[in-house]
Enzyme design. Sequence first.
Site, PDB file in Angstrom:
ATOM      1  N   LYS A 109     -12.689  18.338 -13.577  1.00  0.00           N
ATOM      2  CA  LYS A 109     -11.967  19.321 -14.399  1.00  0.00           C
ATOM      3  C   LYS A 109     -12.791  19.545 -15.657  1.00  0.00           C
ATOM      4  O   LYS A 109     -12.319  19.348 -16.784  1.00  0.00           O
ATOM      5  CB  LYS A 109     -10.548  18.796 -14.696  1.00  0.00           C
ATOM      6  CG  LYS A 109      -9.623  19.775 -15.368  1.00  0.00           C
ATOM      7  CD  LYS A 109      -9.183  20.945 -14.499  1.00  0.00           C
ATOM      8  CE  LYS A 109      -8.393  21.940 -15.313  1.00  0.00           C
ATOM      9  NZ  LYS A 109      -8.078  23.175 -14.560  1.00  0.00           N
TER      10      LYS A 109
ATOM     11  N   ASP B 204      -3.598  12.428  -0.762  1.00  0.00           N
ATOM     12  CA  ASP B 204      -2.285  12.671  -0.149  1.00  0.00           C
ATOM     13  C   ASP B 204      -2.246  14.078   0.451  1.00  0.00           C
ATOM     14  O   ASP B 204      -1.743  14.274   1.553  1.00  0.00           O
ATOM     15  CB  ASP B 204      -1.159  12.564  -1.204  1.00  0.00           C
ATOM     16  CG  ASP B 204      -0.474  11.207  -1.190  1.00  0.00           C
ATOM     17  OD1 ASP B 204      -1.163  10.203  -0.904  1.00  0.00           O
ATOM     18  OD2 ASP B 204       0.733  11.145  -1.462  1.00  0.00           O
TER      19      ASP B 204
ATOM     20  N   ASP C 251      -6.277  10.257  -5.932  1.00  0.00           N
ATOM     21  CA  ASP C 251      -4.937   9.868  -5.487  1.00  0.00           C
ATOM     22  C   ASP C 251      -4.200  11.099  -4.979  1.00  0.00           C
ATOM     23  O   ASP C 251      -3.626  11.105  -3.883  1.00  0.00           O
ATOM     24  CB  ASP C 251      -4.183   9.235  -6.672  1.00  0.00           C
ATOM     25  CG  ASP C 251      -2.759   8.849  -6.311  1.00  0.00           C
ATOM     26  OD1 ASP C 251      -2.561   8.309  -5.206  1.00  0.00           O
ATOM     27  OD2 ASP C 251      -1.857   9.083  -7.135  1.00  0.00           O
TER      28      ASP C 251
ATOM     29  N   ASP D  46      -8.156  21.912  -9.530  1.00  0.00           N
ATOM     30  CA  ASP D  46      -7.074  22.824  -9.132  1.00  0.00           C
ATOM     31  C   ASP D  46      -7.517  23.715  -7.976  1.00  0.00           C
ATOM     32  O   ASP D  46      -6.792  23.932  -7.006  1.00  0.00           O
ATOM     33  CB  ASP D  46      -6.563  23.648 -10.329  1.00  0.00           C
ATOM     34  CG  ASP D  46      -7.670  24.303 -11.133  1.00  0.00           C
ATOM     35  OD1 ASP D  46      -8.859  23.966 -10.940  1.00  0.00           O
ATOM     36  OD2 ASP D  46      -7.345  25.171 -11.970  1.00  0.00           O
TER      37      ASP D  46
ATOM     38  N   TYR E  31      -6.142   5.399 -14.785  1.00  0.00           N
ATOM     39  CA  TYR E  31      -5.341   4.316 -14.197  1.00  0.00           C
ATOM     40  C   TYR E  31      -5.487   3.014 -14.984  1.00  0.00           C
ATOM     41  O   TYR E  31      -4.565   2.221 -15.049  1.00  0.00           O
ATOM     42  CB  TYR E  31      -5.787   4.050 -12.749  1.00  0.00           C
ATOM     43  CG  TYR E  31      -4.994   4.786 -11.703  1.00  0.00           C
ATOM     44  CD1 TYR E  31      -4.841   6.173 -11.773  1.00  0.00           C
ATOM     45  CD2 TYR E  31      -4.409   4.105 -10.644  1.00  0.00           C
ATOM     46  CE1 TYR E  31      -4.122   6.848 -10.803  1.00  0.00           C
ATOM     47  CE2 TYR E  31      -3.690   4.776  -9.672  1.00  0.00           C
ATOM     48  CZ  TYR E  31      -3.550   6.137  -9.754  1.00  0.00           C
ATOM     49  OH  TYR E  31      -2.841   6.790  -8.783  1.00  0.00           O
TER      50      TYR E  31
HETATM   51  C1  IPM Z   1      -2.350   5.053  -3.369  1.00  0.00           C
HETATM   52  C2  IPM Z   1      -1.013   4.835  -4.041  1.00  0.00           C
HETATM   53  C3  IPM Z   1      -1.239   3.928  -5.246  1.00  0.00           C
HETATM   54  C4  IPM Z   1      -2.194   4.633  -6.192  1.00  0.00           C
HETATM   55  C5  IPM Z   1       0.045   3.504  -5.966  1.00  0.00           C
HETATM   56  C6  IPM Z   1       1.045   2.872  -5.014  1.00  0.00           C
HETATM   57  C7  IPM Z   1      -0.243   2.587  -7.115  1.00  0.00           C
HETATM   58  O1  IPM Z   1      -0.452   6.055  -4.388  1.00  0.00           O
HETATM   59  O2  IPM Z   1      -2.960   4.072  -2.916  1.00  0.00           O
HETATM   60  O3  IPM Z   1      -2.774   6.203  -3.273  1.00  0.00           O
HETATM   61  O4  IPM Z   1      -1.761   5.480  -6.986  1.00  0.00           O
HETATM   62  O5  IPM Z   1      -3.383   4.360  -6.117  1.00  0.00           O
HETATM   63 MG    MG Z   2      -1.465   7.729  -3.658  1.00  0.00          MG
END
Ligand code: IPM
Ligand code: MG
Length: 354
Positions: free
Chosen positions: A189, A249, A245, A221, A135
């Site tokens: 990884k 999710d 990240d 993975d 990042y």
């Molecule tokens: C998160 C989001 C952010 C990230 C984006 C919006 C920059 O996806 O907080 O998970 O990738 O960290």
């Molecule tokens: Mg995110």
Amino acid sequence: MKICVLPGDGIGPEIMAEAVRVLKALDLKLDMEEALLGGCAIDAAKDPFPEATQKLAKEADAVLLGAVGGPQWDNNPRELRPERGLLRIRKDLGLFANLRPAILYPELANASTLKPEVVAGLDILIVRELTGDIYFGQPRGVEVREVDGLKQRYGFNTMHYTESEIRRIVRVAFDAARKRHRKVCSVDKMNVLECTQLWRDVATETAKEYPDVELSHMLVDNAAMQLVKNPKQFDVMVTGNMFGDILSDEASMLTGSIGMLPSASLDANNKGLYEPSHGSAPDIAGKGVANPLATILSAAMMLRYTFGNEAAAQRIEVAVKKVLAQGLRTGDIYEPGTTRVGTREMGDAVLAAL
Ligand code: IPM
Ligand code: MG
């Protein structure tokens, strides 16, 4: 106790209004001041993280954030995108430890797309490193270069971690595990990426400081697969910025209700930025239907981690469980047989339950 409140974009202002009402109802002598971050800041000050916001965020003990982003800013140059404001505030405040719990509330068991027996009682904590990795790595960019005998566009990013960056985030995970089920799964990884071999080595070394916590390792993975196959095998997962990240999710959707999940991003002294795990949902912005519970629960996390007020945090969390038990649901978690309410009504119900 000074709090910098950043409502942000999309549904941000609506859900933040409810969280602020809940905080005010607690009578805690909180000094809350609002500022701009994200798209609204780009429109007002041509900067997603303007100086006034930087100053307020630095002075405050904690930052409470709604959400940033929206389609109207998606084609802006990278420096003028809402997400850039988020990355800068994380980096500027040194918020390296991102805690993302994925908890399935029993009342919402049907919200998950997975079978109830796979997710019932789910309680995972993802600890994501937030200020390093690909990042923020240099060099980065897109350039025209001669590659393979052809002048062409060439895109590149750099993944890197120092051992001290790895050690401090792994320690956060171990400390968190001590308050839970004493299991940490470190995700990397290492079969391909040297940087993550270092991650694994440092995690293994750090584990020696925590003989009472069990450490396991998993390739990313496989971790993505295991999260949907058998998520309850996990207690705390710790990983780098990019893998975290993605996996966070995925983990949030095991609960089926991302509108319920709070998060904390902490520095070395428990100063923190607290925000819902979901985004700015531009499609429903301004309609008064967004779920404010993740933001309200983020405020509870703030009281717990930054202000050390466990009782007040629990007061909010118990109130949220009460309104769920009463059958109140915003659209994102609605199912037949429950009562559909809007953002404000949900806030009212939490206030009443406090
Ligand atoms: C998160 C989001 C952010 C990230 C984006 C919006 C920059 O996806 O907080 O998970 O990738 O960290
Ligand atoms: Mg995110």
